[in-house]
Design a protein around this motif. Structure first.
Motif, PDB file in Angstrom:
ATOM      1  N   UNK A 398       1.585   3.279   9.599  1.00 47.01           N
ATOM      2  CA  UNK A 398       1.184   2.047   8.919  1.00 47.01           C
ATOM      3  C   UNK A 398      -0.035   2.186   8.014  1.00 47.01           C
ATOM      4  N   UNK A 399      -0.928   3.143   8.297  1.00 43.03           N
ATOM      5  CA  UNK A 399      -2.095   3.270   7.427  1.00 43.03           C
ATOM      6  C   UNK A 399      -3.257   3.956   8.104  1.00 43.03           C
ATOM      7  N   UNK A 400      -4.379   4.027   7.387  1.00 39.37           N
ATOM      8  CA  UNK A 400      -5.602   4.649   7.896  1.00 39.37           C
ATOM      9  C   UNK A 400      -6.711   3.613   8.016  1.00 39.37           C
ATOM     10  N   UNK A 423      -1.336  -1.841   0.781  1.00 36.33           N
ATOM     11  CA  UNK A 423      -0.009  -1.265   0.929  1.00 36.33           C
ATOM     12  C   UNK A 423       0.957  -1.867  -0.082  1.00 36.33           C
ATOM     13  N   UNK A 424       2.006  -1.111  -0.427  1.00 34.18           N
ATOM     14  CA  UNK A 424       3.031  -1.611  -1.352  1.00 34.18           C
ATOM     15  C   UNK A 424       4.259  -0.711  -1.295  1.00 34.18           C
ATOM     16  N   UNK A 425       5.347  -1.218  -1.847  1.00 26.48           N
ATOM     17  CA  UNK A 425       6.585  -0.435  -1.919  1.00 26.48           C
ATOM     18  C   UNK A 425       6.581   0.416  -3.177  1.00 26.48           C
ATOM     19  N   UNK A 430       9.985   4.046  -0.470  1.00 25.87           N
ATOM     20  CA  UNK A 430       9.026   4.308   0.601  1.00 25.87           C
ATOM     21  C   UNK A 430       7.774   3.448   0.374  1.00 25.87           C
ATOM     22  N   UNK A 431       6.854   3.454   1.357  1.00 23.68           N
ATOM     23  CA  UNK A 431       5.643   2.647   1.232  1.00 23.68           C
ATOM     24  C   UNK A 431       4.415   3.507   0.972  1.00 23.68           C
ATOM     25  N   UNK A 432       3.525   2.976   0.138  1.00 25.68           N
ATOM     26  CA  UNK A 432       2.169   3.510   0.078  1.00 25.68           C
ATOM     27  C   UNK A 432       1.399   2.756   1.144  1.00 25.68           C
ATOM     28  N   UNK A 476       3.865  -6.450   2.284  1.00 23.91           N
ATOM     29  CA  UNK A 476       4.371  -7.039   1.046  1.00 23.91           C
ATOM     30  C   UNK A 476       4.852  -5.953   0.097  1.00 23.91           C
ATOM     31  N   UNK A 477       5.680  -6.372  -0.844  1.00 27.50           N
ATOM     32  CA  UNK A 477       6.214  -5.444  -1.838  1.00 27.50           C
ATOM     33  C   UNK A 477       5.128  -4.988  -2.804  1.00 27.50           C
ATOM     34  N   UNK A 478       4.206  -5.909  -3.122  1.00 27.52           N
ATOM     35  CA  UNK A 478       3.215  -5.648  -4.159  1.00 27.52           C
ATOM     36  C   UNK A 478       1.797  -5.611  -3.584  1.00 27.52           C
TER      37      UNK A 478
END
Length: 672
Positions: A398-400, A423-425, A430-432, A476-478
């Motif tokens: 999920x993240x740092x 975060x975003x698509x 894939x996700x950033x 979210x996507x954006x």
């Protein structure tokens, strides 16, 4: 070595090791990329979501993290040249962003997409929200004004950026300092003096005390000498005198900008997009709460005054009233006398490593997450801890998150969360992954003991971790809809919700252990601590009301020359019920960073949002404090949407009804 470490860490790792030249070059590169995309959007002859909105959103996706890193370094770097370069880069980036958001040619393209109802109807709900949000941003940046008015607004906004950066730099760089003898620090525990610098002053050995929280707060809570507490507060309130003029100018410019935009006051402009909607609603909320709290405060003042009168009588001195430097000290004494709660005893059960792990465990259990600590992480300071965040079953990264918990010279001086990457698509589906950091200023380890937290510190860490996990859990996507896009009078709600776990005996006894013996905190001590929860709640919350009312006094006015200093001092005395200093140079507004850090006309949001957090806790969590099913509902309705939906909609879904303030009033000892 760094590259091998980064390959071993899941997800794209940000680089915080930047030279001043690299920071400047990065800012220039980002500004050039922004201009290129905006030029392309402005050139569209038939604007659509694909050729207009999407490129702007992808620019935010791609460049947001890099821009945040180079701005973030001013708050954490140990190198003053890096901090200065970061501040200058932030000014350049903000100025460029502001100029871009005031481009009439770009707005024209965005507006055409907004007005194309047929195409808009084909978009999914988040894409529709994106179009509406972007159009609103351009409109609120003056698009629709005449060229002359827009040029004036741009000039004002540029100056406001400079003022904000300078205010922040001053508060970070200019620590206050005071010198005291051991006798003048009577009441402070022995560990306060461990490793503390000493200095000879006129041949007398004195201890050096700074205005950093771990130095200042114990003095305000425990120093028996009123003069010592007064001088300590004076050191804090006089350390950045130039900031008063900066805030004074900012208030004047904000009003001028609001008038250009067609609003009566800056608060009217700011509140339009918040849950409160109008200054009148905020003032009604604050005044109603103030009236209720005054009833509690009347009794609390009598208790505090009785204690101080006894002290003055014992010292053979006249009682001259209660002052701002008395608040923490006598509030602390009341707790000790009525509930036998000693902060010095309590903190022995809160070593920072065990507390941090315990708090992470709370979030793991309730939100179904997993935190993996990264060994030897690529960070900006050796004190910083880095964690990977995963779904509990390991199915998704999920993240740092970064925890920077201890003070040092030049570092941001309070407690906050910095969202660093949203975060975003990505294009390939894939996700950033998001990145965020907690900056705090808790007591550091000494040569004789680990870092020990007060219970207030534990509540602060729970609060900031709430912000952190809100950011990480947004799906979210954006990137446009990250944490900073959440309505400002709701954004504190998720973090305040988790403060409740710091008052749950069953939770505290899981991670509160004595730093020497490893014994869990005694049940009786926990019971006394919880019993003291609402001790002083009237005065404490009136202090929050004061900050909110001061904010409204300087931002919901048509007087461009409202006197910052006198307004602050007058309202503090009227609302908090404690006299201020007679020293004209003292003014807490000089270090009230919220007023220049995005909370202008928004400080009321702390208490406003607390009513929602209390409602959610009492309704869904209190009877099942570690129920992951409730936690997953909370993630889905409150955290996942970020700023892509109105906060009220998520609240209604999670509660199953409209929210109310009954639980909040009860939580602070008030009944409706």
């Amino acid at each position: 070595m760094a590259s091998r470490l980064q390959r071993a860490i899941k997800g794209a790792v940000l680089n915080f090791q930047r030279t001043p030249a690299e920071i400047s070059a990065a800012a220039s590169r980002l500004i050039a990329q922004e201009k290129q995309v905006h030029d392309q959007v402005a050139a569209q002859t038939t604007p659509t979501f694909a050729n207009t909105i999407k490129p702007l959103a992808k620019l935010e996706n791609a460049n947001g993290g890099e821009a945040a890193v180079i701005s973030f370094l001013q708050n954490v770097s140990t190198d003053k040249q890096v901090r200065d370069a970061s501040s200058e880069a932030e000014k350049s980036l903000l100025s460029s962003r502001m100029a871009s958001m005031m481009r009439a040619d770009v707005y024209k393209s965005v507006k055409q997409v907004l007005d194309n109802k047929e195409e808009l109807a084909k978009l999914d709900s988040e894409d529709q929200a994106l179009v509406e949000s972007m159009a609103r941003q351009y409109r609120r940046n003056g698009l629709g004004l005449s060229n002359e008015q827009r040029a004036k607004l741009e000039e004002i906004k540029k100056r406001l950026i400079d003022l904000g950066v300078e205010f922040s730099r001053n508060t970070n760089e200019k620590d206050g300092e005071a010198l005291f003898t051991r006798q003048e620090l009577d009441g402070l525990p022995e560990d306060y003096f461990c490793d503390r610098p000493v200095r000879l002053h006129n041949g007398v050995k004195k201890y050096v005390v700074t205005t950093k929280y771990p130095d200042m707060v114990p003095i305000m809570q425990m120093a028996k000498s009123e003069d010592t507490r007064r001088l300590m507060l004076q050191a804090e309130e006089t350390r950045c005198p130039e900031n008063i003029a900066l805030l004074q100018e900012a208030v004047k410019l904000r009003l001028e900008a609001a008038r250009l935009m067609g609003y009566k006051t800056h608060a009217e402009f700011m509140l339009e997009v918040n849950m409160a909607k109008t200054p009148q609603n905020v003032l009604e909320f604050e005044n109603d709460l103030r009236e209720r709290l005054d009833v509690l405060a009347d009794a609390e003042i009598k208790e505090i005054e009785k204690l101080k009168r006894a002290d003055m009588e014992a010292a053979g001195q006249p009682f001259k009233g209660l002052f701002s430097w008395d608040f923490r000290y006598y509030s602390n004494l009341v707790k000790e006398h009525k509930h036998n709660v000693s902060e010095e005893l309590v903190k022995q059960y809160f070593p920072v490593e065990q507390v941090t792990r315990g708090i992470l465990d709370i979030y793991q259990n309730i939100l179904r997450l997993r935190f993996d600590k990264v060994p030897d992480p690529p960070v900006w300071h050796p004190d910083v801890a880095m964690y990977e965040v995963w779904e509990a079953d390991g199915s998704e990264f999920l993240g740092h998150i970064y925890l920077d918990l201890f003070p040092r010279p030049g570092k941001y001086g309070h407690a906050c969360v910095n969202p660093i990457r949203n975060g975003y698509e990505k294009e390939d589906g894939t996700r950033e992954h998001p990145v965020a950091a907690i900056l705090a200023n808790f007591p550091k380890p000494t040569s004789t003991a680990p870092a020990l937290l007060t219970h207030d510190d534990v509540i602060t860490l729970l609060h900031e971790m709430g912000h952190l996990l809100h950011h990480i859990c947004i799906q979210t996507k954006w990137a446009h809809f990250g944490l900073d896009s959440v309505q400002h009078d709701f954004i504190e709600c998720p973090s305040q919700l988790f403060e409740n776990w710091g008052w749950e005996p069953s939770v505290l006894q899981k991670f509160a252990v004595h730093y020497k013996t490893g014994e869990p905190i005694p049940q009786q001590l926990v019971e006394r601590l919880v019993a003291a929860k609402n001790e002083g709640a009237g005065l404490f919350n009136l202090r929050q009301v004061f900050f909110g009312m001061f904010d409204m006094a300087i931002h919901n006015t048509t007087d461009a020359n409202v006197d910052i200093r006198s307004t602050y001092m007058k309202l503090r005395e009227q609302i908090t019920r404690f006299h201020g200093s007679s020293n004209r140079e003292c003014c807490g507004a000089a270090t009230f960073g919220h007023m220049m850090g995005g909370y202008d006309a928004g400080y009321y949001g702390y208490l406003w949002a607390k009513s929602f957090s209390a409602d959610m806790y009492a309704t869904r969590f209190e009877s099942a404090i570690e129920d992951p099913r409730t936690g997953m509902d909370y993630r889905r309705h409150i955290l996942h949407p970020g700023g892509s939906v109105d906060a009220a909609a998520g609240l209604e879904k999670f509660l199953g009804r409209n929210p109310n303030n009954a639980a909040f009033l009860k939580s602070i000892g008030l009944e409706q």
